[in-house]
Design a protein around this motif. Structure first.
Motif, PDB file in Angstrom:
ATOM      1  N   TYR A  92       0.841  -1.192   0.000  1.00  0.00           N
ATOM      2  CA  TYR A  92       0.000   0.000   0.000  1.00  0.00           C
ATOM      3  C   TYR A  92       0.876   1.241   0.000  1.00  0.00           C
ATOM      4  CZ  TYR A  92      -2.940   3.677   1.959  1.00  0.00           C
ATOM      5  OH  TYR A  92      -3.590   4.864   2.186  1.00  0.00           O
ATOM      6  N   LEU A  93       0.491   2.218  -0.810  1.00  0.00           N
ATOM      7  CA  LEU A  93       1.187   3.497  -0.853  1.00  0.00           C
ATOM      8  C   LEU A  93       0.158   4.600  -0.633  1.00  0.00           C
ATOM      9  CD1 LEU A  93       3.764   5.162  -1.447  1.00  0.00           C
ATOM     10  CD2 LEU A  93       3.080   5.120  -3.850  1.00  0.00           C
ATOM     11  N   PRO A  94       0.267   5.341   0.494  1.00  0.00           N
ATOM     12  CA  PRO A  94      -0.693   6.420   0.733  1.00  0.00           C
ATOM     13  C   PRO A  94      -0.338   7.657  -0.089  1.00  0.00           C
ATOM     14  CG  PRO A  94       0.848   6.278   2.570  1.00  0.00           C
ATOM     15  CD  PRO A  94       1.184   5.156   1.617  1.00  0.00           C
ATOM     16  N   LEU A  95      -1.269   8.116  -0.900  1.00  0.00           N
ATOM     17  CA  LEU A  95      -1.103   9.340  -1.685  1.00  0.00           C
ATOM     18  C   LEU A  95      -2.407  10.126  -1.659  1.00  0.00           C
ATOM     19  CD1 LEU A  95       0.773   8.316  -4.976  1.00  0.00           C
ATOM     20  CD2 LEU A  95       1.673   9.605  -3.061  1.00  0.00           C
ATOM     21  N   SER A  96      -2.320  11.436  -1.858  1.00  0.00           N
ATOM     22  CA  SER A  96      -3.510  12.300  -1.942  1.00  0.00           C
ATOM     23  C   SER A  96      -4.127  12.153  -3.334  1.00  0.00           C
ATOM     24  CB  SER A  96      -3.119  13.749  -1.687  1.00  0.00           C
ATOM     25  OG  SER A  96      -2.587  13.894  -0.405  1.00  0.00           O
ATOM     26  N   THR A  97      -4.807  11.063  -3.559  1.00  0.00           N
ATOM     27  CA  THR A  97      -5.322  10.768  -4.896  1.00  0.00           C
ATOM     28  C   THR A  97      -6.632  11.476  -5.221  1.00  0.00           C
ATOM     29  OG1 THR A  97      -6.262   8.756  -3.960  1.00  0.00           O
ATOM     30  CG2 THR A  97      -4.190   8.536  -5.141  1.00  0.00           C
ATOM     31  N   SER A  98      -7.296  12.060  -4.241  1.00  0.00           N
ATOM     32  CA  SER A  98      -8.549  12.760  -4.523  1.00  0.00           C
ATOM     33  C   SER A  98      -8.332  14.263  -4.711  1.00  0.00           C
ATOM     34  CB  SER A  98      -9.565  12.516  -3.404  1.00  0.00           C
ATOM     35  OG  SER A  98      -9.102  13.086  -2.193  1.00  0.00           O
ATOM     36  N   THR A  99      -7.100  14.699  -4.708  1.00  0.00           N
ATOM     37  CA  THR A  99      -6.804  16.122  -4.826  1.00  0.00           C
ATOM     38  C   THR A  99      -6.980  16.644  -6.247  1.00  0.00           C
ATOM     39  OG1 THR A  99      -5.176  17.830  -4.321  1.00  0.00           O
ATOM     40  CG2 THR A  99      -4.335  15.781  -5.237  1.00  0.00           C
ATOM     41  N   LYS A 100      -7.293  17.922  -6.337  1.00  0.00           N
ATOM     42  CA  LYS A 100      -7.346  18.594  -7.636  1.00  0.00           C
ATOM     43  C   LYS A 100      -6.251  19.657  -7.707  1.00  0.00           C
ATOM     44  CE  LYS A 100     -12.215  17.728  -8.288  1.00  0.00           C
ATOM     45  NZ  LYS A 100     -13.524  18.291  -8.512  1.00  0.00           N
ATOM     46  N   ASN A 101      -5.426  19.723  -6.684  1.00  0.00           N
ATOM     47  CA  ASN A 101      -4.322  20.678  -6.622  1.00  0.00           C
ATOM     48  C   ASN A 101      -3.221  20.234  -7.590  1.00  0.00           C
ATOM     49  OD1 ASN A 101      -1.863  21.936  -5.915  1.00  0.00           O
ATOM     50  ND2 ASN A 101      -2.552  22.243  -3.806  1.00  0.00           N
ATOM     51  N   PRO A 102      -2.884  21.061  -8.592  1.00  0.00           N
ATOM     52  CA  PRO A 102      -1.875  20.672  -9.577  1.00  0.00           C
ATOM     53  C   PRO A 102      -0.509  20.339  -8.975  1.00  0.00           C
ATOM     54  CG  PRO A 102      -3.005  22.668 -10.278  1.00  0.00           C
ATOM     55  CD  PRO A 102      -3.460  22.373  -8.894  1.00  0.00           C
ATOM     56  N   LEU A 103      -0.123  21.028  -7.917  1.00  0.00           N
ATOM     57  CA  LEU A 103       1.175  20.740  -7.283  1.00  0.00           C
ATOM     58  C   LEU A 103       1.166  19.372  -6.609  1.00  0.00           C
ATOM     59  CD1 LEU A 103       2.024  24.251  -5.804  1.00  0.00           C
ATOM     60  CD2 LEU A 103       2.905  23.183  -7.887  1.00  0.00           C
ATOM     61  N   LYS A 104       0.063  19.024  -5.968  1.00  0.00           N
ATOM     62  CA  LYS A 104      -0.032  17.704  -5.335  1.00  0.00           C
ATOM     63  C   LYS A 104      -0.086  16.597  -6.388  1.00  0.00           C
ATOM     64  CE  LYS A 104      -1.996  18.889  -0.883  1.00  0.00           C
ATOM     65  NZ  LYS A 104      -3.072  18.639   0.086  1.00  0.00           N
ATOM     66  N   ILE A 105      -0.732  16.886  -7.509  1.00  0.00           N
ATOM     67  CA  ILE A 105      -0.789  15.902  -8.592  1.00  0.00           C
ATOM     68  C   ILE A 105       0.618  15.639  -9.130  1.00  0.00           C
ATOM     69  CG2 ILE A 105      -1.607  15.494 -10.951  1.00  0.00           C
ATOM     70  CD1 ILE A 105      -4.188  17.007 -10.122  1.00  0.00           C
ATOM     71  N   LEU A 106       1.400  16.705  -9.314  1.00  0.00           N
ATOM     72  CA  LEU A 106       2.791  16.534  -9.759  1.00  0.00           C
ATOM     73  C   LEU A 106       3.606  15.779  -8.719  1.00  0.00           C
ATOM     74  CD1 LEU A 106       3.508  19.992 -11.405  1.00  0.00           C
ATOM     75  CD2 LEU A 106       3.306  17.773 -12.542  1.00  0.00           C
ATOM     76  N   TRP A 107       3.386  16.068  -7.447  1.00  0.00           N
ATOM     77  CA  TRP A 107       4.092  15.368  -6.370  1.00  0.00           C
ATOM     78  C   TRP A 107       3.735  13.877  -6.399  1.00  0.00           C
ATOM     79  CZ3 TRP A 107       8.087  15.114  -3.524  1.00  0.00           C
ATOM     80  CH2 TRP A 107       8.140  14.340  -2.383  1.00  0.00           C
ATOM     81  N   ASN A 108       2.458  13.569  -6.607  1.00  0.00           N
ATOM     82  CA  ASN A 108       2.034  12.171  -6.700  1.00  0.00           C
ATOM     83  C   ASN A 108       2.715  11.478  -7.874  1.00  0.00           C
ATOM     84  OD1 ASN A 108       0.325  12.457  -4.521  1.00  0.00           O
ATOM     85  ND2 ASN A 108      -1.512  12.673  -5.743  1.00  0.00           N
ATOM     86  N   ALA A 109       2.803  12.174  -9.020  1.00  0.00           N
ATOM     87  CA  ALA A 109       3.477  11.590 -10.199  1.00  0.00           C
ATOM     88  C   ALA A 109       4.933  11.315  -9.889  1.00  0.00           C
ATOM     89  CB  ALA A 109       3.353  12.542 -11.386  1.00  0.00           C
ATOM     90  N   TYR A 110       5.605  12.229  -9.211  1.00  0.00           N
ATOM     91  CA  TYR A 110       7.002  12.035  -8.824  1.00  0.00           C
ATOM     92  C   TYR A 110       7.140  10.800  -7.928  1.00  0.00           C
ATOM     93  CZ  TYR A 110      11.324  12.644  -6.238  1.00  0.00           C
ATOM     94  OH  TYR A 110      12.539  12.415  -5.641  1.00  0.00           O
ATOM     95  N   ARG A 111       6.257  10.665  -6.940  1.00  0.00           N
ATOM     96  CA  ARG A 111       6.348   9.519  -6.032  1.00  0.00           C
ATOM     97  C   ARG A 111       6.083   8.201  -6.756  1.00  0.00           C
ATOM     98  NH1 ARG A 111       3.697   9.893  -0.515  1.00  0.00           N
ATOM     99  NH2 ARG A 111       4.881   7.986  -0.309  1.00  0.00           N
ATOM    100  N   LEU A 112       5.175   8.216  -7.722  1.00  0.00           N
ATOM    101  CA  LEU A 112       4.896   7.003  -8.485  1.00  0.00           C
ATOM    102  C   LEU A 112       6.091   6.599  -9.336  1.00  0.00           C
ATOM    103  CD1 LEU A 112       1.223   7.551  -9.632  1.00  0.00           C
ATOM    104  CD2 LEU A 112       2.067   5.817  -8.062  1.00  0.00           C
ATOM    105  N   ILE A 113       6.741   7.580  -9.951  1.00  0.00           N
ATOM    106  CA  ILE A 113       7.919   7.288 -10.765  1.00  0.00           C
ATOM    107  C   ILE A 113       9.046   6.757  -9.896  1.00  0.00           C
ATOM    108  CG2 ILE A 113       9.722   8.346 -12.171  1.00  0.00           C
ATOM    109  CD1 ILE A 113       7.482  10.224 -13.246  1.00  0.00           C
ATOM    110  N   LYS A 114       9.197   7.365  -8.743  1.00  0.00           N
ATOM    111  CA  LYS A 114      10.266   6.957  -7.811  1.00  0.00           C
ATOM    112  C   LYS A 114      10.000   5.563  -7.329  1.00  0.00           C
ATOM    113  CE  LYS A 114      12.277   8.335  -3.473  1.00  0.00           C
ATOM    114  NZ  LYS A 114      12.134   9.151  -2.303  1.00  0.00           N
TER     115      LYS A 114
END
Length: 76
Positions: A54-76
């Motif tokens: 399990y990986l906790p991420l803010s997946t319900s966010t509409k904040n563009p910065l959080k979306i980019l942060w989530n993409a970074y964590r997924l790539i990592k």
């Protein structure tokens, strides 16, 4: 070995989340990989008890910065 990735907004007690847990549990029983990504919720205890990945991420966010942060964590 490939891994099944399941992403949804929050670990609620709905049909989507229950189905995801069933799939992840069945894959683990067959020694296949599975990863659940969602915001923590009531089903987090079940995930921990079953030893699922399990990986906790803010997946319900509409904040563009959080979306980019989530993409970074997924790539990592």
């Amino acid at each position: 070995m490939s891994k099944i990735l399941q992403i949804f907004p929050k670990l609620q007690r709905g049909g989507l989340e229950i189905g995801a847990l069933q799939i992840a549990t069945a894959l683990k029983a067959r020694s296949q990989g599975s990863l659940i990504i969602a915001e923590p919720g009531p089903l987090l205890k079940t995930i921990e008890e079953r030893g699922l990945d399990y990986l906790p991420l803010s997946t319900s966010t509409k904040n563009p910065l959080k979306i980019l942060w989530n993409a970074y964590r997924l790539i990592k």
